[in-house]
Design an enzyme around this catalytic site. Structure first.
Site, PDB file in Angstrom:
ATOM      1  N   ASP A  79       0.982  -6.435   6.999  1.00  0.00           N
ATOM      2  CA  ASP A  79       1.330  -5.879   7.839  1.00  0.00           C
ATOM      3  C   ASP A  79       0.582  -5.152   8.601  1.00  0.00           C
ATOM      4  O   ASP A  79       1.690  -4.338   9.636  1.00  0.00           O
ATOM      5  CB  ASP A  79       2.134  -5.060   6.235  1.00  0.00           C
ATOM      6  CG  ASP A  79       3.061  -4.968   6.232  1.00  0.00           C
ATOM      7  OD1 ASP A  79       3.987  -6.209   5.703  1.00  0.00           O
ATOM      8  OD2 ASP A  79       4.667  -4.184   5.755  1.00  0.00           O
ATOM      9  N   CYS A 120       0.139  -7.214  -1.820  1.00  0.00           N
ATOM     10  CA  CYS A 120       0.453  -6.828  -0.782  1.00  0.00           C
ATOM     11  C   CYS A 120       1.966  -6.604  -0.105  1.00  0.00           C
ATOM     12  O   CYS A 120       2.797  -6.887  -1.632  1.00  0.00           O
ATOM     13  CB  CYS A 120       0.059  -6.939   0.750  1.00  0.00           C
ATOM     14  SG  CYS A 120      -2.104  -6.447   0.068  1.00  0.00           S
ATOM     15  N   ASP A 121       2.623  -6.148   0.377  1.00  0.00           N
ATOM     16  CA  ASP A 121       4.284  -5.108   0.677  1.00  0.00           C
ATOM     17  C   ASP A 121       4.906  -6.396   0.061  1.00  0.00           C
ATOM     18  O   ASP A 121       5.877  -5.703  -0.786  1.00  0.00           O
ATOM     19  CB  ASP A 121       4.179  -4.867   2.376  1.00  0.00           C
ATOM     20  CG  ASP A 121       3.439  -3.553   2.759  1.00  0.00           C
ATOM     21  OD1 ASP A 121       2.162  -3.677   2.448  1.00  0.00           O
ATOM     22  OD2 ASP A 121       3.275  -3.066   3.285  1.00  0.00           O
ATOM     23  N   LYS A 122       5.243  -7.044   0.273  1.00  0.00           N
ATOM     24  CA  LYS A 122       6.435  -8.175   0.239  1.00  0.00           C
ATOM     25  C   LYS A 122       6.001  -9.565  -0.581  1.00  0.00           C
ATOM     26  O   LYS A 122       7.216  -9.448  -1.428  1.00  0.00           O
ATOM     27  CB  LYS A 122       6.956  -8.658   1.589  1.00  0.00           C
ATOM     28  CG  LYS A 122       6.947  -7.900   2.957  1.00  0.00           C
ATOM     29  CD  LYS A 122       8.330  -7.392   3.140  1.00  0.00           C
ATOM     30  CE  LYS A 122       8.081  -5.913   3.448  1.00  0.00           C
ATOM     31  NZ  LYS A 122       6.150  -5.389   3.419  1.00  0.00           N
ATOM     32  N   CYS A 192      -4.296  -1.569   1.254  1.00  0.00           N
ATOM     33  CA  CYS A 192      -4.607   0.042   1.812  1.00  0.00           C
ATOM     34  C   CYS A 192      -4.567   1.310   0.368  1.00  0.00           C
ATOM     35  O   CYS A 192      -4.008   1.131   0.010  1.00  0.00           O
ATOM     36  CB  CYS A 192      -4.264  -0.091   3.138  1.00  0.00           C
ATOM     37  SG  CYS A 192      -4.614  -0.943   4.002  1.00  0.00           S
ATOM     38  N   GLU A 443       8.447  -2.274  10.610  1.00  0.00           N
ATOM     39  CA  GLU A 443       7.697  -1.349  10.143  1.00  0.00           C
ATOM     40  C   GLU A 443       7.790  -0.460  11.861  1.00  0.00           C
ATOM     41  O   GLU A 443       7.390  -0.470  12.546  1.00  0.00           O
ATOM     42  CB  GLU A 443       7.465  -0.858   9.711  1.00  0.00           C
ATOM     43  CG  GLU A 443       7.171  -2.060   7.819  1.00  0.00           C
ATOM     44  CD  GLU A 443       5.754  -1.475   7.296  1.00  0.00           C
ATOM     45  OE1 GLU A 443       5.892  -1.944   6.338  1.00  0.00           O
ATOM     46  OE2 GLU A 443       5.104  -1.686   8.383  1.00  0.00           O
ATOM     47  N   SER A 469       6.154   2.144   7.439  1.00  0.00           N
ATOM     48  CA  SER A 469       5.181   1.604   6.572  1.00  0.00           C
ATOM     49  C   SER A 469       5.204   2.615   5.475  1.00  0.00           C
ATOM     50  O   SER A 469       5.643   4.120   6.065  1.00  0.00           O
ATOM     51  CB  SER A 469       3.809   1.476   7.530  1.00  0.00           C
ATOM     52  OG  SER A 469       2.810   1.845   7.215  1.00  0.00           O
TER      53      SER A 469
END
Length: 558
Positions: A79, A120-122, A192, A443, A469
């Site tokens: 992202d 990570c995100d997805k 992160c 985002e 985000s």
């Protein structure tokens, strides 16, 4: 009977076994349960560059416990790298690609059980969706969080670098200091280091019962992460033996636990997209409206970056997610009778847990606030709801009223912010960035970071039908539903309209008469799709509103 037996046992499956022999498998391996290991490893996402080592440890654990481990891939988008350009349109949409492709691979090859290795995100929600859909014995072990960076002797994280850009544009820092952020913000592999979306979802995977204790918080560079991966590989064989499946674990009560812990931890607002989507795959309808009722009685115990000055490594040292659950359980807010991937109940898992640092994990008596970190707002601007990370909002912005500054895409808003056109009191409105309108629901980290970096975080709000985000902080209100692309009220806002936000009262309204809104609504016309070919066009045709988790539905399911 194991699923793999239907493709590998008996004379009729000689051709299948021949192909396994071509892969180098022995008769002994073919007779054991087949365990698919879904690896999100790649060389473009910092949170995924170390996953090959995690996967090797999982393979060893599976083999030690009597299974045959077989790796297949899942894609991943960073992202941070996708942020601020057309690439961000491809972030959220990968959640469904990941779920669909994992379903295809698992069922096409007769796997008996799965170990998901996202980070990570997805990838985390996408693989949780796949786990719920497939309902094979499954366990998760993530790649782990990044360690915090250091700039000028102070710890920082990815959001620090994003906000430094705004500070540089405002003349608050020079080129040399900006370069320091570039060099030292992200010092290791891993997701992160703040309570951004990736870490939020890895932590909530623990709460849901799908990851072993430590899954969300043990840093990526710690050898403890490798040991955890070996344990996960061994434990999936126990889940298979006992026939404990994702839908036995991810129940309606488990999702309520997750929402409760979401409030206690101050997670990313993206969790309010992902939890309903995962629940949908598990056969549970999770209405985000219950979030306010849960938030009203759940104290916010943690302030991790970007909200505060603690990082995931601090949370890990303080006892991790189990320690936060232990504090919240003092209030009787969790259902601890639920089964987890440990093969034990939550109550059994928490029995010997201790909060090792009440500064990082506050007690209910010393909570940052008596209510949770996320709020769902409604009003004539968002009849179907919108979401804000209340824990990251400056106290003076919890109630705000100001003129709308309206932009129909992120790029136009960024030009205005960076050009000094946004002033104290303004309410920046970014629309046509929702699931359909974007398409892909980008985002808005760059605009929010620019606002913070220019010193406007305590005077300017931002509202969008897109999303944020987990690195975003400030009065950033997203997921406005219905979105502009389908004629939601956000499409009717005009420059200078007064917008009233009351986060404590859970309301958001534009001070425009019903007669004037009716006139605008009659004059509104749908816009031509921005993208008419490829995956995004198909996604836009099927995706639902942000308030339902942006899930995909064919027309006859509506």
């Amino acid at each position: 009977m194991l699923k793999s037996e239907s493709i590998l046992q008996g004379p009729e499956n000689t051709p299948h076994r021949a192909l396994f022999k071509a892969l180098g498998f022995t008769d002994e391996e073919i007779r054991r349960p087949l365990v698919g290991i879904v690896s999100s490893q790649n060389e473009i996402v910092p949170g995924h560059m170390n996953i090959d080592k995690v996967v090797e440890a999982v393979k060893m654990g599976v083999a030690m416990a009597g299974g045959t481990p077989i790796v297949f891939p899942a894609i991943a988008v960073c992202d941070g790298i996708a942020m601020g350009h057309a690439g961000m349109k491809y972030s959220l949409v990968t959640r469904d690609l990941i779920a669909d492709s994992t379903e295809c691979m698992a069922l096409a090859h007769g796997f008996d059980a799965l170990v998901m290795v996202p980070n990570c995100d997805k990838n985390v929600p996408g693989l949780l969706m796949a786990a719920a859909r497939l309902n094979l014995p499954t366990i998760f072990v993530s790649g782990g969080p990044m360690l915090a960076g250091r700039v000028n002797g102070c710890r920082t994280s990815f959001s620090g670098a994003s906000e430094a850009v705004g500070a540089y544009a405002a003349g608050k820092i020079g080129e040399k200091e900006l370069h320091e952020y570039e060099e030292h913000t992200c010092p290791t592999c891993g997701s992160c280091s703040g309570m951004y979306t990736a870490n939020s979802m890895n932590c909530l995977t623990e709460v849901l019962g799908m990851g072993l204790p430590g899954n969300g918080t043990i840093p990526a560079v710690y050898s403890e992460r490798i040991r955890l991966a070996k344990k996960a590989g061994m434990q999936v064989m126990e889940l298979l033996r006992r026939n404990i499946r994702p839908r036995d674990i991810m129940t309606e009560a488990a999702f309520r636990n997750a929402l409760t812990m979401d409030m206690a931890l101050g997670c990313s607002t993206n969790s309010m997209l992902h939890l309903p989507a995962i629940a949908h795959e598990a056969g549970v309808e999770l209405n985000v409206d219950i979030a306010n009722a849960i938030s009203d009685k759940t104290p916010n115990l943690c302030h991790l970056a970007p909200t505060g000055h603690h990082y995931v490594e601090d949370l890990n040292e303080a006892g991790g997610i189990p320690a936060v659950m232990k504090e919240i359980d003092k209030l009787g807010l969790l259902d601890t009778s639920l089964m987890t991937c440990t093969g034990k109940t939550i109550a059994e898992n928490l029995q010997d847990v201790v909060n090792k640092n009440p500064d990082v994990i506050r007690t209910p008596e010393t909570a940052y606030s008596k209510t949770g970190g996320i709020a769902v707002l409604r009003g004539n601007l968002a009849p179907d709801s919108c979401v804000v990370k209340r824990a990251a909002v400056a106290p003076e912005m919890l109630v705000h009223e100001g003129p709308a500054r309206v932009y129909d895409c992120e790029e136009d808003a960024m030009k205005a912010i960076m050009g000094g056109e946004i002033h104290d009191g303004d309410v920046v409105v970014i629309r046509y960035e929702g699931p359909k309108g974007g398409p892909g629901m980008r985002e808005m980290l760059n605009p929010t970071s620019a606002i913070m970096g220019r010193g406007l975080g305590s005077t300017v709000a931002l509202i969008t039908d897109g999303r944020f985000s987990g690195a975003t902080r400030g009065a950033a209100i997203g997921h406005v539903s219905p979105e502009a692309a389908v004629g939601g009220p956000i499409a009717l806002v005009e420059e200078g309209d007064i917008i009233a936000i009351d986060i404590m009262a859970n309301t958001i309204n534009m001070k425009v008469s019903e007669e004037e809104l009716a006139r605008r609504r009659a004059a509104w016309k749908p816009r031509k799709p921005r993208i008419t070919t490829g995956y995004l066009s198909r996604y836009a045709a099927l995706v639902t509103s942000g308030n339902t988790g942006a899930i995909l539905k064919v027309p006859d399911e509506e």
